[in-house]
Enzyme design. Structure first.
Site, PDB file in Angstrom:
ATOM      1  N   ASP A  66       0.883  -1.171   0.000  1.00  0.00           N
ATOM      2  CA  ASP A  66       0.000   0.000   0.000  1.00  0.00           C
ATOM      3  C   ASP A  66       0.920   1.221   0.000  1.00  0.00           C
ATOM      4  O   ASP A  66       1.595   1.490   0.996  1.00  0.00           O
ATOM      5  CB  ASP A  66      -0.901  -0.012   1.243  1.00  0.00           C
ATOM      6  CG  ASP A  66      -1.893   1.141   1.243  1.00  0.00           C
ATOM      7  OD1 ASP A  66      -1.659   2.141   0.533  1.00  0.00           O
ATOM      8  OD2 ASP A  66      -2.898   1.047   1.978  1.00  0.00           O
ATOM      9  N   SER A 145      -0.820  13.292 -14.988  1.00  0.00           N
ATOM     10  CA  SER A 145      -2.088  13.338 -15.729  1.00  0.00           C
ATOM     11  C   SER A 145      -2.172  14.702 -16.395  1.00  0.00           C
ATOM     12  O   SER A 145      -1.521  15.658 -15.943  1.00  0.00           O
ATOM     13  CB  SER A 145      -3.236  13.184 -14.725  1.00  0.00           C
ATOM     14  OG  SER A 145      -4.462  13.554 -15.314  1.00  0.00           O
ATOM     15  N   TYR A 158      -7.956  15.637  -7.172  1.00  0.00           N
ATOM     16  CA  TYR A 158      -7.088  14.888  -8.089  1.00  0.00           C
ATOM     17  C   TYR A 158      -6.065  15.829  -8.729  1.00  0.00           C
ATOM     18  O   TYR A 158      -4.870  15.522  -8.782  1.00  0.00           O
ATOM     19  CB  TYR A 158      -7.963  14.214  -9.146  1.00  0.00           C
ATOM     20  CG  TYR A 158      -7.218  13.288 -10.076  1.00  0.00           C
ATOM     21  CD1 TYR A 158      -6.734  12.064  -9.624  1.00  0.00           C
ATOM     22  CD2 TYR A 158      -7.009  13.620 -11.415  1.00  0.00           C
ATOM     23  CE1 TYR A 158      -6.064  11.199 -10.474  1.00  0.00           C
ATOM     24  CE2 TYR A 158      -6.349  12.762 -12.277  1.00  0.00           C
ATOM     25  CZ  TYR A 158      -5.874  11.551 -11.810  1.00  0.00           C
ATOM     26  OH  TYR A 158      -5.210  10.704 -12.660  1.00  0.00           O
ATOM     27  N   ALA A 160      -4.923  18.597  -7.594  1.00  0.00           N
ATOM     28  CA  ALA A 160      -3.928  19.020  -6.590  1.00  0.00           C
ATOM     29  C   ALA A 160      -2.844  17.957  -6.425  1.00  0.00           C
ATOM     30  O   ALA A 160      -1.644  18.272  -6.381  1.00  0.00           O
ATOM     31  CB  ALA A 160      -4.617  19.285  -5.249  1.00  0.00           C
ATOM     32  N   LYS A 162      -1.901  15.706  -8.600  1.00  0.00           N
ATOM     33  CA  LYS A 162      -1.095  15.531  -9.811  1.00  0.00           C
ATOM     34  C   LYS A 162      -0.222  16.759 -10.095  1.00  0.00           C
ATOM     35  O   LYS A 162       0.882  16.626 -10.615  1.00  0.00           O
ATOM     36  CB  LYS A 162      -1.996  15.186 -11.008  1.00  0.00           C
ATOM     37  CG  LYS A 162      -2.671  13.809 -10.884  1.00  0.00           C
ATOM     38  CD  LYS A 162      -1.654  12.662 -10.841  1.00  0.00           C
ATOM     39  CE  LYS A 162      -2.293  11.286 -10.872  1.00  0.00           C
ATOM     40  NZ  LYS A 162      -1.343  10.173 -10.865  1.00  0.00           N
TER      41      LYS A 162
END
Ligand SMILES: NC(=O)c1ccc[n+]([C@@H]2O[C@H](COP(=O)([O-])OP(=O)(O)OC[C@H]3O[C@@H](n4cnc5c(N)ncnc54)[C@H](OP(=O)(O)O)[C@@H]3O)[C@@H](O)[C@H]2O)c1
Length: 274
Positions: A66, A145, A158, A160, A162
């Site tokens: 993890d 991304s 998301y 933030a 990336k």
């Protein structure tokens, strides 16, 4: 023979990268051989991917991990180095998606969780791997991304994570130039995987459905191929779509226009049942 660690290798882009690397470098096709260290949380899925790679003549090892837990990132790298004697490539690919308007979110704790997976997992793996990558003058890949280049409405969490990933690896790339370690950041657009179904919704639960239009998505095979090509050529960046390439420059020249386009895209989003 290279030793390559891939996080998020149980499915999607990471699993496909593993299969393609095994096909390219595995001994079954006359390649030099490759050691693939596959990490993610789902051990059964990792085993299945490893079995496919092994039939292509790759040496494989799975390390259930993890990445949101630092000690597990360290253990991943230590296990890889103990087994294969070094490390040539670290692919920081593990990631989770999220889709919610900021105003819809009451409990922000999953924003922190997302940051631990998408940013900290990569930072922790990279810190553990760095001495070995310096020894081999190896490579780091970060899978960011297009949402890490342009802020996307409906994706504050998301984007933030990336943007943070993009910035971290841009700075690190310059720091590692003298050491001969390359850093390639990949910016996929929409790729046909299950990521959006698994992403967080406003309540911090798994979406269960995609909030984007899936038709026209890039195939996972094409995405993995482009990342491997960029990684092997030690390119700084892999920006995958024409829209991404243009959007990036438009943002500098006409930021208002890019914002309008992003808002128009948000309106076209398939909204999940509320
Ligand atoms: N697909 C797209 O449209 C797209 C676009 C731009 C960027 N990306 C980026 O590409 C990367 C791969 O995405 P994908 O589309 O291949 O998604 P995916 O099919 O959902 O695969 C995600 C992978 O990450 C692993 N993962 C998730 N949480 C983890 C954790 N806490 N620790 C370790 N592994 C974890 C998953 O395995 P387990 O569940 O077994 O842990 C799985 O192997 C992500 O970083 C994503 O943000 C994807």
């Amino acid at each position: 023979m290279r030793t390559i660690v891939i996080t998020g290798a149980s499915d999607g882009i990471g699993a496909e990268m593993a299969r393609q690397l095994a096909a390219l470098e595995g001994t079954a096709n006359g390649g030099p051989g490759v050691n693939l260290v596959l990490a993610a949380r789902n051990a059964a899925q990792l085993e299945a991917v490893a079995a496919e790679c092994a039939t292509l003549g790759a040496q494989t090892m799975i390390v259930p991990t993890d990445v949101s837990i630092q000690i597990q990132c360290r253990r991943l790298v230590i296990s890889a180095v103990e087994r294969f004697g070094g490390l040539d490539v670290l692919v920081n690919n593990a990631g989770r998606s999220a889709h919610a308007l900021f105003e819809e979110v009451e409990d922000l704790s999953w924003y922190e969780e997302l940051m631990r997976v998408n940013l900290w997992g990569a930072v922790w793996c990279t810190q553990a791997a760095l001495p070995h990558l310096k020894d081999s003058k190896g490579s780091i890949v970060a899978v960011s991304s297009l949402a890490g280049l342009v802020g996307v409405p409906g994706r504050t969490a998301y984007s933030a994570t990336k943007f943070a990933l993009t910035g971290f690896f841009e700075a690190l790339r310059a720091e590692l130039k003298g050491a001969g370690v390359s850093v390639t950041t990949a910016y996929p657009g929409v790729v046909a995987t299950r990521i959006r179904y698994r992403g967080f919704n406003a309540q911090g639960e798994a979406m269960g459905t995609s909030a984007l239009k899936e038709e026209g998505a890039m195939s996972v095979e094409e995405c993995a191929r482009l990342i491997i090509e960029g990684m092997n050529a030690r390119r700084r960046e892999v920006v995958m779509t024409a829209k991404g390439k243009i959007g990036r420059f438009m943002k500098l020249l006409a930021p208002g226009l890019v914002e309008k386009m992003a808002l128009a895209a948000l309106k076209q989003d398939v909204r999940p049942p509320q």
